[in-house]
Design a protein around this motif. Structure first.
Motif: not given
Length: 192
Positions: A183-192
Motif C-alpha cells: 500500500i505504501q509503495e503504491r501511495n508513493n508512486i501515486s504521489q510522484e
C-alpha cells in the motif's frame, strides 16, 4: 517477462474483459475458472502440470459480495491476467449438492465439505500449496484463506504473496506486513 506480456495484452483488450456471467447454478463464471470433476487431488495434479497454483473459489447463489468481486475486482485486466497466468481456479458452492472429493479422499456434497472446512462466508478463497499431504483436508493444507470481498489491491496482493511463496519466508513479513508495505509503495508512486 511472461507476466508483463500477459498484463500488456490484457490491458490492450481490456474492453473485452467484463464481469462474469451467471451459470445455471446461479454462480458467477469467468473464463479462467476451470470446470472439473471437483476431485481436488486431480485438480492439484493438473494445476501443477500447468505450473500453476490451485485456488478454490467458494461462492453461493445471490451473494452480493461475490457479485462485487466479479464486477469490480476480477474483471480488471491486470487482475484477470495475473490469475489466469498463475492460478488454476476451481469454483465450489457453499450450498452445493454436487459432490467433490477432498485431498483426504472424502467424497461428499460440496455443502458438507464446506461445513467440514468451517466455511461461513462467501466469497472465500482457499489457496493450496503445491503439494498436499495425503491425509490432509483442503482447509488444513491451505497456505492462505481469504474470507470476504476485498479491493483489487488487497486481492492482488494476496494472490501475489501466495504466488511468490512469501508464506515460506522467515523474514518477519507476514501477509499483513507485506500488504501494508505494498500500500505504501503504491501511495508513493501515486504521489510522484
Amino acid at each position: 517477462m511472461k507476466r508483463t506480456l500477459s498484463v500488456l495484452i490484457a490491458c490492450m483488450i481490456g474492453a473485452a474483459v467484463s464481469a462474469a456471467d451467471l451459470g445455471d447454478d446461479g454462480l458467477h463464471k469467468t473464463p479462467w475458472m476451470r470446470d472439473t470433476f471437483k476431485d481436488l487431488r486431480e485438480d492439484l495434479e493438473e494445476a501443477s502440470g500447468e505450473g500453476k497454483r490451485l485456488v478454490l473459489f467458494i461462492e453461493q447463489r445471490g451473494c452480493i459480495y461475490c457479485k462485487k468481486m466479479h464486477e469490480e475486482v476480477f474483471p480488471q485486466p491486470d487482475m484477470a491476467a495475473f490469475i489466469e497466468e498463475n492460478f488454476f481456479v476451481v469454483q465450489l458452492d457453499l450450498h452445493g449438492s454436487t459432490t467433490a472429493t477432498d485431498f483426504d479422499g472424502e467424497e461428499n456434497e460440496q455443502r458438507a465439505l464446506m461445513r467440514k472446512w468451517g466455511i461461513l462466508f462467501t466469497p472465500t478463497l482457499v489457496f493450496l500449496p503445491e503439494e498436499v499431504p495425503e491425509a490432509a483436508s483442503a482447509i488444513d493444507a491451505a497456505v492462505a484463506v481469504m474470507p470476504g470481498a476485498f479491493s483489487k489491491g488487497t486481492t492482488l496482493d494476496l494472490f501475489t504473496w501466495v504466488d511468490q511463496k512469501r508464506y515460506e519466508l522467515d523474514n518477519g513479513e507476514d501477509f499483513q506486513r507485506y500488504h501494508a508495505r505494498r500500500i505504501q509503495e503504491r501511495n508513493n508512486i501515486s504521489q510522484e
